[in-house]
Design a protein around this motif. Structure first.
Motif, PDB file in Angstrom:
ATOM      1  N   LEU A   1      10.283   3.410  -2.081  1.00 43.39           N
ATOM      2  CA  LEU A   1      10.286   4.035  -1.273  1.00 43.39           C
ATOM      3  C   LEU A   1      10.875   2.595  -0.386  1.00 43.39           C
ATOM      4  CD1 LEU A   1       7.346   6.089   0.261  1.00 43.39           C
ATOM      5  CD2 LEU A   1       9.583   6.729  -0.813  1.00 43.39           C
ATOM      6  N   PRO A   2      11.969   2.369  -1.058  1.00 47.16           N
ATOM      7  CA  PRO A   2      12.641   1.072  -0.374  1.00 47.16           C
ATOM      8  C   PRO A   2      13.271   0.774   1.429  1.00 47.16           C
ATOM      9  CG  PRO A   2      14.439   2.193  -1.764  1.00 47.16           C
ATOM     10  CD  PRO A   2      12.769   3.016  -1.614  1.00 47.16           C
ATOM     11  N   ARG A   3      13.159   1.867   1.611  1.00 43.30           N
ATOM     12  CA  ARG A   3      13.308   2.315   3.289  1.00 43.30           C
ATOM     13  C   ARG A   3      12.253   2.538   3.767  1.00 43.30           C
ATOM     14  NH1 ARG A   3      19.175   3.614   3.851  1.00 43.30           N
ATOM     15  NH2 ARG A   3      18.845   3.935   6.149  1.00 43.30           N
ATOM     16  N   LEU A   4      11.399   2.743   3.777  1.00 45.23           N
ATOM     17  CA  LEU A   4      10.012   2.233   4.717  1.00 45.23           C
ATOM     18  C   LEU A   4      10.095   1.611   5.375  1.00 45.23           C
ATOM     19  CD1 LEU A   4       8.364   5.475   5.104  1.00 45.23           C
ATOM     20  CD2 LEU A   4       6.529   3.814   3.452  1.00 45.23           C
ATOM     21  N   CYS A   5       9.868   1.579   6.471  1.00 45.56           N
ATOM     22  CA  CYS A   5       9.068   0.822   7.075  1.00 45.56           C
ATOM     23  C   CYS A   5       8.110   0.142   6.649  1.00 45.56           C
ATOM     24  CB  CYS A   5       8.517   0.506   8.880  1.00 45.56           C
ATOM     25  SG  CYS A   5       9.863   1.198  10.079  1.00 45.56           S
TER      26      CYS A   5
ATOM     27  N   VAL B   1       1.817  -1.943   6.083  1.00 45.20           N
ATOM     28  CA  VAL B   1       1.327  -3.109   6.314  1.00 45.20           C
ATOM     29  C   VAL B   1      -0.093  -3.662   4.711  1.00 45.20           C
ATOM     30  CG1 VAL B   1      -0.215  -5.030   8.074  1.00 45.20           C
ATOM     31  CG2 VAL B   1       1.453  -2.643   8.209  1.00 45.20           C
ATOM     32  N   SER B   2       0.717  -5.169   4.471  1.00 46.01           N
ATOM     33  CA  SER B   2       0.126  -5.162   3.541  1.00 46.01           C
ATOM     34  C   SER B   2       0.116  -6.717   2.435  1.00 46.01           C
ATOM     35  CB  SER B   2       0.413  -4.903   1.809  1.00 46.01           C
ATOM     36  OG  SER B   2      -0.270  -5.208   0.909  1.00 46.01           O
ATOM     37  N   GLY B   3      -0.629  -6.786   1.976  1.00 51.12           N
ATOM     38  CA  GLY B   3      -0.766  -8.223   1.296  1.00 51.12           C
ATOM     39  C   GLY B   3       0.097  -8.292   0.575  1.00 51.12           C
ATOM     40  N   ARG B   4       0.594  -7.221   0.115  1.00 54.78           N
ATOM     41  CA  ARG B   4       1.716  -7.977  -0.968  1.00 54.78           C
ATOM     42  C   ARG B   4       2.797  -8.266  -1.118  1.00 54.78           C
ATOM     43  NH1 ARG B   4      -0.448  -5.171  -6.174  1.00 54.78           N
ATOM     44  NH2 ARG B   4      -2.185  -4.508  -5.359  1.00 54.78           N
ATOM     45  N   ALA B   5       3.614  -8.253  -1.677  1.00 49.15           N
ATOM     46  CA  ALA B   5       4.758  -8.290  -0.799  1.00 49.15           C
ATOM     47  C   ALA B   5       5.835  -7.941  -0.903  1.00 49.15           C
ATOM     48  CB  ALA B   5       5.716  -9.681  -2.040  1.00 49.15           C
ATOM     49  N   LEU B   6       6.856  -7.459  -0.292  1.00 48.57           N
ATOM     50  CA  LEU B   6       7.740  -6.384  -0.014  1.00 48.57           C
ATOM     51  C   LEU B   6       7.956  -5.652  -1.627  1.00 48.57           C
ATOM     52  CD1 LEU B   6       9.852  -7.172   3.624  1.00 48.57           C
ATOM     53  CD2 LEU B   6       8.047  -5.228   2.871  1.00 48.57           C
ATOM     54  N   ALA B   7       8.740  -6.983  -2.196  1.00 46.32           N
ATOM     55  CA  ALA B   7       8.924  -6.540  -3.765  1.00 46.32           C
ATOM     56  C   ALA B   7       7.894  -5.285  -3.919  1.00 46.32           C
ATOM     57  CB  ALA B   7      10.220  -7.678  -4.437  1.00 46.32           C
ATOM     58  N   ASP B   8       6.934  -6.069  -4.693  1.00 42.95           N
ATOM     59  CA  ASP B   8       5.414  -5.409  -4.495  1.00 42.95           C
ATOM     60  C   ASP B   8       5.774  -4.059  -4.369  1.00 42.95           C
ATOM     61  OD1 ASP B   8       5.601  -7.441  -6.683  1.00 42.95           O
ATOM     62  OD2 ASP B   8       3.798  -8.690  -5.836  1.00 42.95           O
TER      63      ASP B   8
END
Length: 221
Positions: free
Chosen positions: A39-43, A25-32
């Motif tokens: 780990l593109p499959r991680l929630c 859970v981050s303030g960064r964008a998902l792409a970042d």
């Protein structure tokens, strides 16, 4: 930002042991987030929950208005003061003043002015950054959303965070009966504290080892 090379494989092992019940859970964008961890499959939830990815890998986003009207004055401010940086995120704008902390008041005023130009948005303070984000987006909302979905349902949540923006998530996790851990210094609502990222990595490694050997009863439901 530099990610410890040992962290992504540890997170992957932890997710395997918990049937996927691990989320960033981050303030960064998902792409970042994906570029940093690989780990593109991680929630994950990005932009303070404005976009999120559940176990089905589908990315969902909160609808936001066009932000072009707010961009030009902020770009002009950054042109006047090279120490400032304007970051464009999916549905959000972040004005960073880490290199010019003396300009905090001007940055806050500029972002407050930007807020008046668009509807449905709110300001979010962070470490030497102020953001214009969707009003309904917060790390707390992202946490609650995950806890309502498989595979997080009926599990005791653990949340680690080091930023002021994590405080709302701490509150949400505690309300759900979970465990909260502040990373680093500063006032916090969290119950526990770790000194820094290395200690978080060590904790995850120990947790994974216990789960893999069948000794992690306190870490999994």
């Amino acid at each position: 930002m530099v990610v410890d090379p040992a962290l992504p494989p540890l997170l992957q092992r932890l997710a395997q042991q918990l049937s996927g019940a691990v989320a960033i859970v981050s303030g960064r964008a998902l792409a970042d987030i994906d570029a940093l961890l690989g780990l593109p499959r991680l929630c994950a939830a990005g932009v303070h929950g404005a976009e999120w990815r559940a176990l089905d890998s589908h990315v969902r986003r909160i609808p936001v208005p066009a932000l072009k009207v707010a961009v030009a004055p902020l770009q002009q401010l950054c042109a006047r003061f090279p120490g400032l940086r304007l970051e464009h995120k999916p549905g959000a704008l972040a004005l960073h003043y880490r290199q010019a902390p003396e300009l905090e008041a001007q940055c806050l005023q500029a972002m407050h002015d930007a807020l008046q130009r668009v509807e449905g948005m709110a300001l979010q303070r962070g470490k030497l950054v102020v953001e214009l984000k969707p009003r309904g987006a917060s790390k707390a909302a992202a946490v609650r959303r995950f806890l309502e979905q498989r595979p997080f349902q009926h599990r005791r949540a653990w949340f680690f965070g080091d930023d002021v923006t994590d405080e709302s998530a701490f509150e949400a996790v505690q309300a759900a009966g979970g465990v909260t851990v502040k990373v680093g210094e500063g006032e916090t609502l969290a119950e526990y504290r770790l000194a820094g990222p290395r200690q978080v990595r060590d904790w995850i490694e120990a947790a994974v080892d216990r789960l893999e050997t069948g000794g992690g009863r306190g870490l999994a439901p």
